[in-house]
Enzyme design. Sequence first.
Site, PDB file in Angstrom:
ATOM      1  N   GLY A 260       0.826  -1.205   0.000  1.00  7.61           N
ATOM      2  CA  GLY A 260       0.000   0.000   0.000  1.00  7.61           C
ATOM      3  C   GLY A 260       0.861   1.257   0.000  1.00  7.61           C
ATOM      4  O   GLY A 260       2.087   1.190   0.109  1.00  7.61           O
ATOM      5  N   ASP A 261       0.192   2.401  -0.189  1.00 11.24           N
ATOM      6  CA  ASP A 261       0.867   3.707  -0.178  1.00 11.24           C
ATOM      7  C   ASP A 261       1.910   3.850  -1.285  1.00 11.24           C
ATOM      8  O   ASP A 261       2.902   4.554  -1.114  1.00 11.24           O
ATOM      9  CB  ASP A 261       1.545   3.967   1.192  1.00 11.24           C
ATOM     10  CG  ASP A 261       0.576   3.768   2.337  1.00 11.24           C
ATOM     11  OD1 ASP A 261      -0.553   4.247   2.234  1.00 11.24           O
ATOM     12  OD2 ASP A 261       0.960   3.108   3.325  1.00 11.24           O
TER      13      ASP A 261
ATOM     14  N   GLY B 195       1.471   5.287  -4.105  1.00 10.97           N
ATOM     15  CA  GLY B 195       1.243   6.467  -4.944  1.00 10.97           C
ATOM     16  C   GLY B 195       0.263   6.154  -6.066  1.00 10.97           C
ATOM     17  O   GLY B 195       0.311   6.750  -7.135  1.00 10.97           O
ATOM     18  N   LYS B 196      -0.665   5.237  -5.775  1.00  9.75           N
ATOM     19  CA  LYS B 196      -1.658   4.844  -6.798  1.00  9.75           C
ATOM     20  C   LYS B 196      -2.538   6.016  -7.189  1.00  9.75           C
ATOM     21  O   LYS B 196      -2.898   6.175  -8.353  1.00  9.75           O
ATOM     22  CB  LYS B 196      -2.564   3.727  -6.263  1.00  9.75           C
ATOM     23  CG  LYS B 196      -1.846   2.439  -5.979  1.00  9.75           C
ATOM     24  CD  LYS B 196      -2.802   1.405  -5.417  1.00  9.75           C
ATOM     25  CE  LYS B 196      -3.259   1.713  -4.009  1.00  9.75           C
ATOM     26  NZ  LYS B 196      -2.240   1.616  -2.972  1.00  9.75           N
TER      27      LYS B 196
ATOM     28  N   ASN C  36      -9.912   2.733   5.088  1.00 13.61           N
ATOM     29  CA  ASN C  36      -8.526   2.433   5.475  1.00 13.61           C
ATOM     30  C   ASN C  36      -7.564   2.973   4.416  1.00 13.61           C
ATOM     31  O   ASN C  36      -6.394   3.175   4.678  1.00 13.61           O
ATOM     32  CB  ASN C  36      -8.306   0.916   5.684  1.00 13.61           C
ATOM     33  CG  ASN C  36      -8.884   0.058   4.575  1.00 13.61           C
ATOM     34  OD1 ASN C  36      -9.649   0.530   3.739  1.00 13.61           O
ATOM     35  ND2 ASN C  36      -8.537  -1.207   4.560  1.00 13.61           N
ATOM     36  N   ALA C  37      -8.073   3.186   3.212  1.00 10.08           N
ATOM     37  CA  ALA C  37      -7.243   3.719   2.135  1.00 10.08           C
ATOM     38  C   ALA C  37      -7.065   5.220   2.332  1.00 10.08           C
ATOM     39  O   ALA C  37      -7.910   5.883   2.916  1.00 10.08           O
ATOM     40  CB  ALA C  37      -7.915   3.471   0.790  1.00 10.08           C
ATOM     41  N   GLY C  38      -5.976   5.727   1.810  1.00 13.80           N
ATOM     42  CA  GLY C  38      -5.779   7.169   1.830  1.00 13.80           C
ATOM     43  C   GLY C  38      -5.027   7.557   0.578  1.00 13.80           C
ATOM     44  O   GLY C  38      -3.893   7.148   0.390  1.00 13.80           O
ATOM     45  N   HIS C  39      -5.693   8.254  -0.315  1.00 15.51           N
ATOM     46  CA  HIS C  39      -5.036   8.676  -1.550  1.00 15.51           C
ATOM     47  C   HIS C  39      -4.735  10.168  -1.468  1.00 15.51           C
ATOM     48  O   HIS C  39      -5.628  10.954  -1.189  1.00 15.51           O
ATOM     49  CB  HIS C  39      -5.947   8.421  -2.761  1.00 15.51           C
ATOM     50  CG  HIS C  39      -6.105   6.964  -3.068  1.00 15.51           C
ATOM     51  ND1 HIS C  39      -7.023   6.477  -3.958  1.00 15.51           N
ATOM     52  CD2 HIS C  39      -5.444   5.894  -2.602  1.00 15.51           C
ATOM     53  CE1 HIS C  39      -6.926   5.164  -4.020  1.00 15.51           C
ATOM     54  NE2 HIS C  39      -5.977   4.798  -3.196  1.00 15.51           N
TER      55      HIS C  39
ATOM     56  N   GLN D 215      -5.079  -0.249  -0.889  1.00 14.69           N
ATOM     57  CA  GLN D 215      -4.031  -1.049  -0.224  1.00 14.69           C
ATOM     58  C   GLN D 215      -3.053  -1.617  -1.266  1.00 14.69           C
ATOM     59  O   GLN D 215      -2.796  -0.970  -2.254  1.00 14.69           O
ATOM     60  CB  GLN D 215      -4.634  -2.162   0.656  1.00 14.69           C
ATOM     61  CG  GLN D 215      -5.373  -1.639   1.896  1.00 14.69           C
ATOM     62  CD  GLN D 215      -6.774  -1.179   1.600  1.00 14.69           C
ATOM     63  OE1 GLN D 215      -7.556  -1.877   0.969  1.00 14.69           O
ATOM     64  NE2 GLN D 215      -7.123   0.003   2.046  1.00 14.69           N
TER      65      GLN D 215
ATOM     66  N   LEU E 144      10.829   8.068  -7.352  1.00 14.41           N
ATOM     67  CA  LEU E 144      12.248   7.836  -7.645  1.00 14.41           C
ATOM     68  C   LEU E 144      13.101   8.965  -7.053  1.00 14.41           C
ATOM     69  O   LEU E 144      14.233   8.742  -6.616  1.00 14.41           O
ATOM     70  CB  LEU E 144      12.445   7.753  -9.169  1.00 14.41           C
ATOM     71  CG  LEU E 144      13.805   7.292  -9.659  1.00 14.41           C
ATOM     72  CD1 LEU E 144      14.071   5.848  -9.247  1.00 14.41           C
ATOM     73  CD2 LEU E 144      13.908   7.403 -11.178  1.00 14.41           C
ATOM     74  N   ASP E 145      12.525  10.160  -7.011  1.00  8.41           N
ATOM     75  CA  ASP E 145      13.264  11.327  -6.510  1.00  8.41           C
ATOM     76  C   ASP E 145      13.724  11.158  -5.062  1.00  8.41           C
ATOM     77  O   ASP E 145      14.720  11.732  -4.656  1.00  8.41           O
ATOM     78  CB  ASP E 145      12.383  12.587  -6.622  1.00  8.41           C
ATOM     79  CG  ASP E 145      11.028  12.401  -5.954  1.00  8.41           C
ATOM     80  OD1 ASP E 145      10.321  11.435  -6.319  1.00  8.41           O
ATOM     81  OD2 ASP E 145      10.687  13.185  -5.062  1.00  8.41           O
TER      82      ASP E 145
HETATM   83  P1  IMP Z   1      -7.013  -2.751   8.112  1.00  5.65           P
HETATM   84  O1  IMP Z   1      -7.150  -2.723   6.637  1.00  5.65           O
HETATM   85  O2  IMP Z   1      -7.370  -1.432   8.762  1.00  5.65           O
HETATM   86  O3  IMP Z   1      -7.713  -3.891   8.754  1.00  5.65           O
HETATM   87  O4  IMP Z   1      -5.453  -2.952   8.454  1.00  5.65           O
HETATM   88  C1  IMP Z   1      -4.780  -4.162   8.167  1.00  5.65           C
HETATM   89  C2  IMP Z   1      -3.362  -3.899   7.696  1.00  5.65           C
HETATM   90  O5  IMP Z   1      -3.403  -3.241   6.438  1.00  5.65           O
HETATM   91  C3  IMP Z   1      -2.549  -2.982   8.611  1.00  5.65           C
HETATM   92  O6  IMP Z   1      -1.201  -3.364   8.563  1.00  5.65           O
HETATM   93  C4  IMP Z   1      -2.705  -1.613   7.967  1.00  5.65           C
HETATM   94  O7  IMP Z   1      -1.649  -0.741   8.300  1.00  5.65           O
HETATM   95  C5  IMP Z   1      -2.692  -2.009   6.512  1.00  5.65           C
HETATM   96  N1  IMP Z   1      -3.381  -1.050   5.643  1.00  5.65           N
HETATM   97  C6  IMP Z   1      -4.702  -0.908   5.469  1.00  5.65           C
HETATM   98  N2  IMP Z   1      -4.972   0.049   4.578  1.00  5.65           N
HETATM   99  C7  IMP Z   1      -3.785   0.510   4.156  1.00  5.65           C
HETATM  100  C8  IMP Z   1      -3.411   1.499   3.182  1.00  5.65           C
HETATM  101  O8  IMP Z   1      -4.221   2.135   2.504  1.00  5.65           O
HETATM  102  N3  IMP Z   1      -2.076   1.689   3.033  1.00  5.65           N
HETATM  103  C9  IMP Z   1      -1.146   0.975   3.716  1.00  5.65           C
HETATM  104  N4  IMP Z   1      -1.454   0.046   4.619  1.00  5.65           N
HETATM  105  C10 IMP Z   1      -2.762  -0.181   4.834  1.00  5.65           C
END
Ligand code: IMP
Length: 423
Positions: free
Chosen positions: A12-13, A15-16, A38-41, A222, A330-331
């Site tokens: 995850g993270d 840079g999608k 749980n996602a953060g873009h 993710q 890459l930077d």
């Molecule tokens: P959950 O999705 O909140 O249940 O978390 C389960 C695992 O996935 C944990 O290790 C979180 O840190 C990870 N995780 C969930 N969503 C993301 C995301 O968008 N980016 C990075 N890690 C994530």
Amino acid sequence: MPATVIVGAQWGDEGKGKIVDLLARDSDLVCRYQGGPNAGHTIVVDGETYKFRHMPSGILWGKECVLGAGCVIDPDVFIEELDDAEARGLSTERVRISGNAHVIMPWHVAIDGASERRLGRLQIGTTRRGIGPAYSDKASRLGIRVQDLFDAKILRQKIEVALDEKNLWLERIYGAEPLDLDDVAGRAERWAPRLRDHIADTSLLVHEALRDGQAVLFEGAQGTLLDLDHGTYPFVTSSSPVAAAAATGIGIGPNRIDEVVGVAKAYVTRVGEGPFPTEIEGPDQERVRELGGEYGTVTGRTRRCGWLDLVGLRYAARLNGFTAVALTKLDVLSAFERIPVCTRYRLPDGTETREFPAHQSDFHHAEPVYEVVDGWQAELGDCVAADELPDAARRYVDFVERELEVPVTWVGTGREREQALAR
Ligand code: IMP
């Protein structure tokens, strides 16, 4: 590229959001197929930062945006994002949610936090947004779906039945505060009027768009190594980010997907617990973190940083069927004179492998074997084309491409929208 899946190739993270943003301009529809808040873009446009948790990044181009049946939705978060987008002048009229998506209810969030606290040092390190508990209830056939929100009487009954059991868990197992039926029902009843105009048969909508030759993007949340089936279980999320899940999460056949773009950072990060073979030891970890701004969008947690892991990336290429790769940030590596890249793992029995270990103990004890390549030690921010990259940076990208046997078609060189160079 009529139907393209964008998927995270690491934890995850990657840079999608930025790659989706790039491709969304020429797409008609942008869809999310799994996951929830749980996602953060994060996307930066003209110096302005947009952070989305539910909303597909296509909203920035005014595209039709879909949240498919495979998603779990926290209505409070989603409504806040709708309001926020509108306040910033973005149109949300074409945002559609599947009535089959499951709702993250207040007890899911409470149980996620309480369960992590109870696990103590064995915790998963979840985002505590209720993701696992919501997907568990879905699999147990106890979940509340978005369509259930529109019948207040049945909704209240469902909440009552759920709370009877959930409060027992909260109080007796987790020693946490119970939830009040009137509070929860009242909160849930307020969601319906705000969501009503956004509900659609999203499977049909996407099917018709594809039938009519429109370009559809599927935006994975993710990353591959957090996949419930194929990731580093149990340190994974509770849905399937891999490309094939775009078909099930939206409700189209797998043969409708044309392209799969894997997004990988030029290094690796991980939030939460779990094994991480290439995690950097020593001060370079903090250096990468600072240079890359590696702090979670959703939780603000510090991300663990490691060198690029080609064993993990080859595995991701296999699981997803990448037709192209975008190598982002890459930077961030520009400061380093020499850059280690993991090409193999050394297993506990002393053998070396290029393949991702099928057994968790092998993975937990795998030692990275590095090839150390030359850095470029030059700013990349001003490069406007891939052939302007310094030689050593180009060699780094070529090396990744050769090892993966997949073309690297974009390289990320900075935060701004235009700092993604096509190759
Ligand atoms: P959950 O999705 O909140 O249940 O978390 C389960 C695992 O996935 C944990 O290790 C979180 O840190 C990870 N995780 C969930 N969503 C993301 C995301 O968008 N980016 C990075 N890690 C994530």
